[in-house]
Write a protein that holds these residues in place. Sequence first.
Motif, short mmCIF file in Angstrom:
data_model
loop_
_atom_site.label_atom_id
_atom_site.label_comp_id
_atom_site.label_asym_id
_atom_site.label_seq_id
_atom_site.Cartn_x
_atom_site.Cartn_y
_atom_site.Cartn_z
N THR A 12 13.34 29.44 -9.40
CA THR A 12 13.51 30.77 -9.96
C THR A 12 12.21 31.57 -9.87
N ALA A 13 11.10 30.93 -10.21
CA ALA A 13 9.81 31.62 -10.14
C ALA A 13 9.40 31.88 -8.70
N TYR A 15 11.25 32.23 -5.97
CA TYR A 15 12.09 33.16 -5.20
C TYR A 15 12.44 34.41 -6.01
N ASN A 16 11.71 34.66 -7.10
CA ASN A 16 11.93 35.86 -7.88
C ASN A 16 11.50 37.10 -7.08
N CYS A 17 12.36 38.13 -7.04
CA CYS A 17 12.06 39.35 -6.30
C CYS A 17 12.23 40.56 -7.21
N LYS A 18 11.17 41.35 -7.32
CA LYS A 18 11.26 42.59 -8.10
C LYS A 18 11.90 43.70 -7.29
N LYS A 40 16.29 33.79 -2.63
CA LYS A 40 16.25 35.20 -2.21
C LYS A 40 15.00 35.45 -1.35
N ASN A 391 6.88 35.10 -0.55
CA ASN A 391 7.30 35.96 -1.65
C ASN A 391 6.68 37.35 -1.49
N THR A 397 6.90 30.23 -0.48
CA THR A 397 7.76 29.79 -1.58
C THR A 397 7.96 28.28 -1.54
#
Length: 506
Positions: A12-13, A15-18, A40, A391, A397
Amino acid sequence: MSRKEDFIQDITAGYNCKGESITLGGAILDGEALTDAHVKIPLKTLNRHGLIAGATGTGKTKTIQVFSEQLSNFGIPVLMMDIKGDFSGIAKDGEEKPFITERHAKINIHYTTASFPVELLTLSEQNGVRLRATISEFGPVLFSRILNLNDTQAGVVSVIFKYCDDNKMPLLDLKDIKKVINYITEEGKDEIEEHYGKISTSTTGTILRKIIELEQQGADLFFGEMSFDVEDLMRIDENGKGYVNILRLTDIQDKPKLFSTFMLSLLAEIYQQMPEKGDAEQPELIIFIDEAHLIFNEASKTLLEQIETIVKLIRSKGVGIYFITQNPMDIPSGVLAQLGLKIQHALRAFTANDRKAIKQTADNYPTSDYYKTDEILTSLGIGEALVTALNEKGVPTPLAATMMRAPMSRMDILTESEIQEINNKSKLVKKYSELIDRESAYEMLNKKIAVVEEEINEQEQKQESQKQQNQGPSTASVVGKSVLKVLTSATFIRGAFGVLTKMFKK
C-alpha cells in the motif's frame, strides 16, 4: 503485525499514488490475491519506459491490452506494434464471463466492458493506414546506420545526398538512390570526381548490394510518398479517449531489417518533432514494441548504440517505450537499465539453460522479504505477473506478485469485415492511401543523361560530316562535360544530415 499485514502495508505504501494512476491488479501473497493491496503505476512515471516479459501463453498481450485501455481513458494515445495480430479486439466491447467476475471479486476491482478508438496501420500491403517515409527524410547518417556501412561507405552516402541537394534532386524512394549510385559510377563519374572527389566503384557496389538486401525485405513499400506525419499518432476522439494505433506486422516477422528501419526512423522523427515536456503529469504517447528481439537480434553494434541513445533521450519528450519479449535477456543491458517499469509473467524451466536464464532474470528484480523470486517466476499462473515500477518520486516500488485485472475490451481478434469497417471510417486511410510518384532523382537523371547523349550524338554527326580530326579531347567529350557542368550549377540546401542532426549536436 502478522506477515500478511506487513505485506499489505508495504504494498500500500509502495504503490500509493497521489496523482492519476493506472491500476494493474491486486497483489498476491502465498497464492492468495488480496482485496486491499492494489498495484498502481503513476501516470507521471510512464515516460520512463518499461518491459513486459514472459513465456508464450502467460498473459502478456492481455496485460498490454489492460495498459492501453487505461491510457486511452486518460486521453493518452498508444502505438502498438502487433506482430502476432492478436491485439485488435480492443476496438470492440468485451464480454463479462464467470472467470472474469471471479477474478475481479478476488482483487476488489469493479469490472465493466468498453471499446476504444482504433486506427489500423500497415508497413506492407495489408489493409490499413499506409506508413511511408522518404530517403531524404532519413538523411545520410540514419540511412548509413540502417545499412550497417563503414565510415568510408557512409562518407559516399553523404556525398550522394549532397549531390542531390545541390542539384535539386529529391531522394524519395529506393529507385532514386539506386539510380544516383549507378549514375555517379558511370555517366556522371567525371562530374562527381571534379566537384566532390573520387569515389571507388567497389564502395558504391557494396552500398548498392546492401540497398538491394533492404529492398528484398519489402522496404520498397516503405520508402516513398506521402510520408507519415507523427502528429497523426497523437489523436484524441470526440469522447476524450486517446487513439490506439495498431501497427499490423503479422507478415514481416521474417523481415527484421525492415522492422528496425521503421522503428528507428519513427523514434528519430518523434524525437525531432515533439517539444520538450519536462516533468509532466502524464505522457504524450506510449509505444509498445511486441517481439522486441526482432529489433535487437540482427542489429549491429552501431545500431544498438543508436537505439540506446534514442531510448535515453526520447523520454524528455513525454514518450514512453515498452518492450515486449519472452525473456528480459533478449534486451541489451544498456537498454534494460533504462526501463523503470518491469512486468514479468511466468517463465518455464524445461532445460538447464532455462533454469540459468531464470536465475539471471531474478537478479534483475529487487530483493523481497516475501518472495523467492527465482521460484515464483515458474509458479505464476496465467494472468499473473511480478511487478516493480517507479513511484511518484522515482523510487523503485517493492516487488509485487500481481493478479492482473481483465481487459474491458474483446479478448480476441477482429474479423475481416470488422477490420474493413474500421478502415472505411478512417480519415487517415484516405489520407495516406494514394501513392505519389512525383519527379525525383530517378526521372531527373534519366532526362539529364538523355540530353547529354543527344548533344554528344549531334557533335559526332557533325564530326563525321566534316571529317575533321581533333588533336586534343574530342568535341563530343568537351561538350558533354560542359553540359553536365551547367546542369549542376543550381544549389539547393535541405540539410544533408536528415532527421538526426539536432540530436547529434546535443
